[in-house]
Design an enzyme around this catalytic site. Sequence first.
Site, mmCIF file in Angstrom:
data_model
loop_
_atom_site.group_PDB
_atom_site.id
_atom_site.type_symbol
_atom_site.label_atom_id
_atom_site.label_comp_id
_atom_site.label_asym_id
_atom_site.label_seq_id
_atom_site.Cartn_x
_atom_site.Cartn_y
_atom_site.Cartn_z
ATOM 1 C CB SER A 166 39.895 18.877 -15.596
ATOM 2 O OG SER A 166 40.092 19.741 -16.695
ATOM 3 C CE1 TYR A 169 44.838 19.963 -13.893
ATOM 4 C CE2 TYR A 169 43.786 19.920 -16.055
ATOM 5 C CZ TYR A 169 43.740 20.229 -14.704
ATOM 6 O OH TYR A 169 42.611 20.796 -14.163
#
Length: 303
Positions: A143, A155
């Site tokens: 990401s 995350y």
Amino acid sequence: MKELSGRVAVITGGSSGIGRGIALACARADMVVYVTGRSPAHLAETREEFTARGLQVSTLEVDVTDLDAMRRAAARVEQEQGRVDLLVNNAGIGLTGPVAEASAADWDWLVDVNIRGVGHGIQAFLPAIRRHGEGGHVVNTSSMAGLMPVVAGLYSMSKAAVIALSEALHIELLAEGIGVSAYCPGPTHSNIASAVARRPERYGGSGYTSPGPEATEFQRGQPYMSAEEAGERVLEGVRRGDMFILTHPEFKAGVVQRHRAIEEAFPDEPLDEERAAAIPFLLSSPVYEPSRRLPAPVHARLG
């Protein structure tokens, strides 16, 4: 892996969102496509969508946190097709919030899916790619949060780990003709927010409030990239053999600024030449040399 027609692709987390977009791109390239997912409903929707478009797909209900299940899936694909050529480790969860508020179970779930899930894909499917001896490719979905860890602590941690893993594996597999890419998409229309609500019971309580349906509705109204365009950009990166597949130029200035902050944090002092001579294998790799870099990709935007 420039010629994709007839090659066999496996996309974990391919039953919705970006994963489905990647699977559609593979099918349009005339690949044999398998997708995995945890949700029978999403797998059924995927089959219906492919059928409606006149495309073929096979679906497998698999949880990437279960290594034995992943190995059974790999054995099935190899038995049915005789090979695996492209593995896309796309399954992931977008659990976000302040690091200090995360429960122990939040740590476990993020690491199990976003890091161990990628590892399980590699352990299960890489042997099948190696066995036919004709090269192949592995894409690990990270990401932009892995490159810009500014709002999503745990995350971002998990996605940064995927980038480092991908770079190491890229270097390790070069001699075998197997490419490896770290795929770092920016905001894309997907089900990553709603997936957090489908938390397995074994991971207990979260330190975060689960996003409601309004979060998904809000994202649908944002000018994000479509999952199909994101999928096509993955396939272009596979054809090019890119080590990094980046999709959103809006992030470039921030990434450059961050990297310069890292560069400027090094001590301003002469090198210890004796120390440097003892650790040349740690200091860089030929894969980063300017001569190995490809021109920046130029994409045709999907309608």
